[in-house]
Design a protein around this motif. Sequence first.
Motif, PDB file in Angstrom:
ATOM      1  N   ALA A 242     -10.922   2.621  -8.740  1.00 54.40           N
ATOM      2  CA  ALA A 242      -9.863   3.632  -8.680  1.00 54.40           C
ATOM      3  C   ALA A 242     -10.069   4.632  -7.551  1.00 54.40           C
ATOM      4  N   LEU A 243     -11.302   4.869  -7.156  1.00 50.08           N
ATOM      5  CA  LEU A 243     -11.596   5.936  -6.196  1.00 50.08           C
ATOM      6  C   LEU A 243     -11.004   5.685  -4.817  1.00 50.08           C
ATOM      7  N   HIS A 244     -10.806   4.426  -4.432  1.00 52.70           N
ATOM      8  CA  HIS A 244     -10.267   4.156  -3.096  1.00 52.70           C
ATOM      9  C   HIS A 244      -8.785   4.504  -2.990  1.00 52.70           C
ATOM     10  N   TRP A 245      -8.138   4.875  -4.102  1.00 55.16           N
ATOM     11  CA  TRP A 245      -6.751   5.324  -4.073  1.00 55.16           C
ATOM     12  C   TRP A 245      -6.640   6.852  -4.126  1.00 55.16           C
ATOM     13  N   ILE A 246      -7.750   7.535  -4.100  1.00 55.33           N
ATOM     14  CA  ILE A 246      -7.765   8.994  -4.247  1.00 55.33           C
ATOM     15  C   ILE A 246      -7.628   9.671  -2.886  1.00 55.33           C
TER      16      ILE A 246
ATOM     17  N   GLY B  75       2.886  -0.671  19.897  1.00 54.89           N
ATOM     18  CA  GLY B  75       2.270   0.482  19.240  1.00 54.89           C
ATOM     19  C   GLY B  75       1.674   0.083  17.911  1.00 54.89           C
ATOM     20  N   LEU B  76       1.041   1.037  17.256  1.00 55.00           N
ATOM     21  CA  LEU B  76       0.372   0.768  15.985  1.00 55.00           C
ATOM     22  C   LEU B  76       0.837   1.743  14.918  1.00 55.00           C
ATOM     23  N   SER B  77       0.913   1.268  13.682  1.00 58.43           N
ATOM     24  CA  SER B  77       1.175   2.123  12.528  1.00 58.43           C
ATOM     25  C   SER B  77       0.327   1.601  11.375  1.00 58.43           C
ATOM     26  N   PRO B  78       0.010   2.438  10.405  1.00 54.83           N
ATOM     27  CA  PRO B  78      -0.911   2.016   9.335  1.00 54.83           C
ATOM     28  C   PRO B  78      -0.255   1.062   8.344  1.00 54.83           C
ATOM     29  N   HIS B  79      -0.950  -0.033   8.042  1.00 52.86           N
ATOM     30  CA  HIS B  79      -0.499  -0.975   7.018  1.00 52.86           C
ATOM     31  C   HIS B  79      -1.567  -1.200   5.954  1.00 52.86           C
ATOM     32  N   VAL B  80      -2.810  -0.877   6.266  1.00 56.64           N
ATOM     33  CA  VAL B  80      -3.924  -1.081   5.349  1.00 56.64           C
ATOM     34  C   VAL B  80      -4.623   0.255   5.127  1.00 56.64           C
ATOM     35  N   SER B  81      -4.963   0.527   3.891  1.00 51.46           N
ATOM     36  CA  SER B  81      -5.613   1.792   3.559  1.00 51.46           C
ATOM     37  C   SER B  81      -6.915   1.970   4.335  1.00 51.46           C
TER      38      SER B  81
ATOM     39  N   MET C  83       0.839  -1.186   0.000  1.00 54.94           N
ATOM     40  CA  MET C  83       0.000   0.000   0.000  1.00 54.94           C
ATOM     41  C   MET C  83       0.885   1.251   0.000  1.00 54.94           C
ATOM     42  N   ALA C  84       0.517   2.222  -0.822  1.00 57.09           N
ATOM     43  CA  ALA C  84       1.317   3.434  -0.905  1.00 57.09           C
ATOM     44  C   ALA C  84       0.888   4.414   0.170  1.00 57.09           C
ATOM     45  N   LEU C  85       1.136   4.049   1.403  1.00 53.40           N
ATOM     46  CA  LEU C  85       0.736   4.898   2.520  1.00 53.40           C
ATOM     47  C   LEU C  85       1.890   5.802   2.923  1.00 53.40           C
ATOM     48  N   THR C  86       1.556   7.044   3.205  1.00 55.70           N
ATOM     49  CA  THR C  86       2.577   7.938   3.734  1.00 55.70           C
ATOM     50  C   THR C  86       2.714   7.683   5.224  1.00 55.70           C
ATOM     51  N   SER C  87       3.741   8.181   5.840  1.00 53.78           N
ATOM     52  CA  SER C  87       3.988   7.923   7.219  1.00 53.78           C
ATOM     53  C   SER C  87       3.109   8.725   8.128  1.00 53.78           C
ATOM     54  N   PRO C  88       3.197   8.444   9.400  1.00 56.44           N
ATOM     55  CA  PRO C  88       2.062   8.333  10.263  1.00 56.44           C
ATOM     56  C   PRO C  88       1.078   9.472  10.260  1.00 56.44           C
ATOM     57  N   ARG C  89       1.318  10.522   9.479  1.00 57.56           N
ATOM     58  CA  ARG C  89       0.401  11.663   9.464  1.00 57.56           C
ATOM     59  C   ARG C  89      -0.817  11.333   8.592  1.00 57.56           C
ATOM     60  N   ILE C  90      -1.631  10.411   9.072  1.00 57.48           N
ATOM     61  CA  ILE C  90      -2.844  10.040   8.360  1.00 57.48           C
ATOM     62  C   ILE C  90      -4.019  10.636   9.113  1.00 57.48           C
ATOM     63  N   HIS C  91      -4.828  11.396   8.424  1.00 60.11           N
ATOM     64  CA  HIS C  91      -5.958  12.056   9.057  1.00 60.11           C
ATOM     65  C   HIS C  91      -7.197  11.218   8.824  1.00 60.11           C
ATOM     66  N   VAL C  92      -7.707  10.608   9.882  1.00 54.06           N
ATOM     67  CA  VAL C  92      -8.863   9.729   9.754  1.00 54.06           C
ATOM     68  C   VAL C  92      -9.983  10.264  10.624  1.00 54.06           C
ATOM     69  N   ARG C  93     -11.164  10.285  10.074  1.00 54.47           N
ATOM     70  CA  ARG C  93     -12.320  10.765  10.825  1.00 54.47           C
ATOM     71  C   ARG C  93     -13.485   9.836  10.542  1.00 54.47           C
TER      72      ARG C  93
ATOM     73  N   GLY D 108     -16.226  -0.194   2.889  1.00 53.88           N
ATOM     74  CA  GLY D 108     -16.814  -0.958   3.984  1.00 53.88           C
ATOM     75  C   GLY D 108     -15.780  -1.677   4.819  1.00 53.88           C
ATOM     76  N   ALA D 109     -15.982  -2.969   5.006  1.00 53.75           N
ATOM     77  CA  ALA D 109     -15.116  -3.772   5.871  1.00 53.75           C
ATOM     78  C   ALA D 109     -14.028  -4.499   5.090  1.00 53.75           C
ATOM     79  N   THR D 110     -13.648  -3.988   3.937  1.00 53.51           N
ATOM     80  CA  THR D 110     -12.594  -4.607   3.132  1.00 53.51           C
ATOM     81  C   THR D 110     -11.308  -4.792   3.944  1.00 53.51           C
ATOM     82  N   LEU D 111     -10.750  -5.992   3.913  1.00 50.79           N
ATOM     83  CA  LEU D 111      -9.491  -6.333   4.584  1.00 50.79           C
ATOM     84  C   LEU D 111      -9.539  -6.080   6.094  1.00 50.79           C
ATOM     85  N   GLN D 112     -10.719  -6.178   6.682  1.00 48.58           N
ATOM     86  CA  GLN D 112     -10.840  -5.932   8.108  1.00 48.58           C
ATOM     87  C   GLN D 112     -10.051  -6.941   8.926  1.00 48.58           C
ATOM     88  N   GLU D 113     -10.064  -8.202   8.482  1.00 48.15           N
ATOM     89  CA  GLU D 113      -9.321  -9.235   9.202  1.00 48.15           C
ATOM     90  C   GLU D 113      -7.821  -8.974   9.164  1.00 48.15           C
TER      91      GLU D 113
END
Length: 265
Positions: free
Chosen positions: A151-155, A202-208, A1-11, A182-187
């Motif tokens: 494609a939209l889930h990568w935007i 601790g935790l860091s993001p691995h899944v979008s 996953m092309a995730l940037t480092s920990p500055r992920i803004h989730v709401r 939804g619950a994609t890749l929840q497991e």
Amino acid sequence: MALTSPRIHVRNGIFCARRMSSQASVFDNKVKKAHRDRIATVYQHGNYDYLRDEIASRLVDRLNDVSPSKKFPVAVDLGAFSGHVRKTLEYTAKNKGISKLHQLEQSEMLLNRDKHQNHPDGVDVSYSVWDEDQKLPFDTDSIDVVFSSMALHWINDLPGVFKEVHRVLKPDGVFLGAMLGGATLQELRSSFAVAEQERKGGLSPHVSPFVRDGEIGGLIQAAGNPKPNPNPNPNPNPNPNPNYTIFLPSSHSSNTRVSSHTDIM
């Protein structure tokens, strides 16, 4: 996953779509492009495209349910990947009068990988490199239908993209999109969290982060579009606003959930 480092803004389970700075982006566009370029070279024969092909086929077929007499001469495939919408367009293009298809994709290598395959008869197909940071290269009120398959889930900036789609669509135009949600890749997400908590404390993001089923309408509204109107049999001709339908094919439910703008099916 092309995730940037920990500055992920989730709401509320979704990533914030406001583009405040490069640090606010969930996905690194350069890494995302590199991934797609690699796909174009490593998987040259499309042996693993069956899921994308199936979803694109179902998505395109939905256009046949919109106003039998309505025609859509000019179409756009937003995030075309290797042309999955184009490959399944033959019947719908004839039935709905599609004569022009603009394909937009971030990776030029991937866009051109299957360039000589499955061109629908009578449809002029163009190939253009496009990045989400750019405006759509079309005039206002010039497009009849916009497709976006997987494609939209990568935007990073979904409301921004929706605003652009709304701008280029004709007043009676249609947007059809399918994205992971939804619950994609929840497991997998839970397994990463448990393992990393035990080993590293601790935790860091691995899944979008994914958009939840009921939140698409809010994102569409955030783009300046009116509140969705539940109408099972839409006739877009008298409607002053484009018709938006988003499918979340990976949701954990027996039926595909749909959130839409002027159409909930």
